[in-house]
Scaffold this motif. Sequence first.
Motif, mmCIF file in Angstrom:
data_model
loop_
_atom_site.group_PDB
_atom_site.id
_atom_site.type_symbol
_atom_site.label_atom_id
_atom_site.label_comp_id
_atom_site.label_asym_id
_atom_site.label_seq_id
_atom_site.Cartn_x
_atom_site.Cartn_y
_atom_site.Cartn_z
ATOM 1 N N VAL A 292 18.769 72.271 27.312
ATOM 2 C CA VAL A 292 18.015 71.706 28.440
ATOM 3 C C VAL A 292 18.476 72.353 29.743
ATOM 4 O O VAL A 292 17.667 72.734 30.595
ATOM 5 C CB VAL A 292 18.175 70.174 28.529
ATOM 6 N N LYS A 293 19.812 72.485 29.889
ATOM 7 C CA LYS A 293 20.354 73.132 31.094
ATOM 8 C C LYS A 293 19.883 74.588 31.173
ATOM 9 O O LYS A 293 19.518 75.084 32.253
ATOM 10 C CB LYS A 293 21.886 73.086 31.057
ATOM 11 N N LYS A 294 19.866 75.249 30.038
ATOM 12 C CA LYS A 294 19.410 76.639 29.977
ATOM 13 C C LYS A 294 17.940 76.725 30.377
ATOM 14 O O LYS A 294 17.520 77.633 31.116
ATOM 15 C CB LYS A 294 19.597 77.163 28.549
ATOM 16 N N VAL B 30 17.415 62.449 27.988
ATOM 17 C CA VAL B 30 18.864 62.204 27.940
ATOM 18 C C VAL B 30 19.555 62.956 29.080
ATOM 19 O O VAL B 30 20.402 62.397 29.790
ATOM 20 C CB VAL B 30 19.449 62.650 26.576
ATOM 21 N N PHE B 31 19.207 64.214 29.260
ATOM 22 C CA PHE B 31 19.821 65.059 30.285
ATOM 23 C C PHE B 31 19.603 64.469 31.668
ATOM 24 O O PHE B 31 20.534 64.452 32.489
ATOM 25 C CB PHE B 31 19.198 66.457 30.207
ATOM 26 N N CYS B 32 18.425 63.983 31.952
ATOM 27 C CA CYS B 32 18.086 63.459 33.285
ATOM 28 C C CYS B 32 18.683 62.091 33.560
ATOM 29 O O CYS B 32 18.765 61.672 34.720
ATOM 30 C CB CYS B 32 16.565 63.414 33.477
ATOM 31 N N ARG B 33 19.119 61.417 32.513
ATOM 32 C CA ARG B 33 19.769 60.104 32.707
ATOM 33 C C ARG B 33 21.223 60.246 33.054
ATOM 34 O O ARG B 33 21.855 59.337 33.565
ATOM 35 C CB ARG B 33 19.614 59.245 31.447
ATOM 36 N N PRO C 69 18.596 64.913 19.941
ATOM 37 C CA PRO C 69 18.344 65.339 21.321
ATOM 38 C C PRO C 69 19.542 65.132 22.244
ATOM 39 O O PRO C 69 19.658 65.792 23.273
ATOM 40 C CB PRO C 69 17.158 64.464 21.748
ATOM 41 N N ALA C 70 20.434 64.207 21.880
ATOM 42 C CA ALA C 70 21.596 63.904 22.727
ATOM 43 C C ALA C 70 22.808 64.784 22.416
ATOM 44 O O ALA C 70 23.796 64.748 23.150
ATOM 45 C CB ALA C 70 21.984 62.433 22.564
ATOM 46 N N THR D 159 16.142 67.855 39.042
ATOM 47 C CA THR D 159 16.192 66.895 37.934
ATOM 48 C C THR D 159 14.883 66.117 37.843
ATOM 49 O O THR D 159 14.367 65.866 36.750
ATOM 50 C CB THR D 159 17.370 65.921 38.127
ATOM 51 N N GLU D 160 14.346 65.756 39.005
ATOM 52 C CA GLU D 160 13.085 65.006 39.030
ATOM 53 C C GLU D 160 11.945 65.846 38.477
ATOM 54 O O GLU D 160 11.114 65.364 37.700
ATOM 55 C CB GLU D 160 12.773 64.565 40.470
ATOM 56 N N SER D 161 11.899 67.137 38.873
ATOM 57 C CA SER D 161 10.858 68.033 38.359
ATOM 58 C C SER D 161 10.991 68.198 36.852
ATOM 59 O O SER D 161 10.000 68.179 36.114
ATOM 60 C CB SER D 161 10.958 69.402 39.030
ATOM 61 N N LEU D 162 12.228 68.369 36.407
ATOM 62 C CA LEU D 162 12.493 68.552 34.980
ATOM 63 C C LEU D 162 12.056 67.330 34.180
ATOM 64 O O LEU D 162 11.454 67.456 33.109
ATOM 65 C CB LEU D 162 13.988 68.820 34.769
#
Length: 248
Positions: free
Chosen positions: A191-193, A244-247, A182-183, A207-210
Amino acid sequence: MKMTVSEFAHLTGVSVRTLHYYDEIGLLVPCFVDRATGYRFCDEESLSRMQQILFYRELDFSLGAIAGILSSPDYDRRNALREQRRLLELKKQRLEKLIGAIDDAMNDRTEGDTAMTAFVNNEYENHRAEYAAEAKARWGHTEAYKESEKRASSPEARKNAMQGMEDIMEEFARCMQSGASPADDKAQALVKKWQDHISASFYTCTTESLKGLGEMYSCDERFKKNIDKHAEGTAVFMTEAIRVFCRE
């Protein structure tokens, strides 16, 4: 200066899929299409329009409303920028209050009702609603506005948006099956897509919603079942990739 859609996407940070969707609903149409190759091109005017779109998206305007405003006969870019700046200043003030509230909470300086006042967002929301209402009152009767809202909310647009989600979920499944973690960069790009697609098709995905959506994908059986139809374990893989993306 002409550039391909891929070059334009790289320059603006907006995904190619989102640009194609904007073209479909008439929000951002390429300046030129090569009939021989099918390649689409954008120019400096496209960049100026994209800037306006991104400002309005940052202020949570719907795609239909944005298209209608930008297509109106008496649209004034300078006046729009002035109003956008006023709204962004209000949004900035709210974010500063929230940051201050976090600092206070970390140092145990506030509690109870006082700690919750930072979440009150009436001034910004009232001004934004007022601006949106004014825009609709001024331009809502025009064919451009009506057509833009219709196209952005049409069954075809919704169908394309849902198909886009299915396509990205399938990409997540293939990424997982390839042995990626996942990282990994590939998973993080997906994830960005995914975030870009939600923002382009439905609502601004912060980011919070995601982060909240990501947790739901593996915890809610309805979402998990739908995602895992692409491959068992895809829902959990998406959740972990989003964490991972949101961190970051």
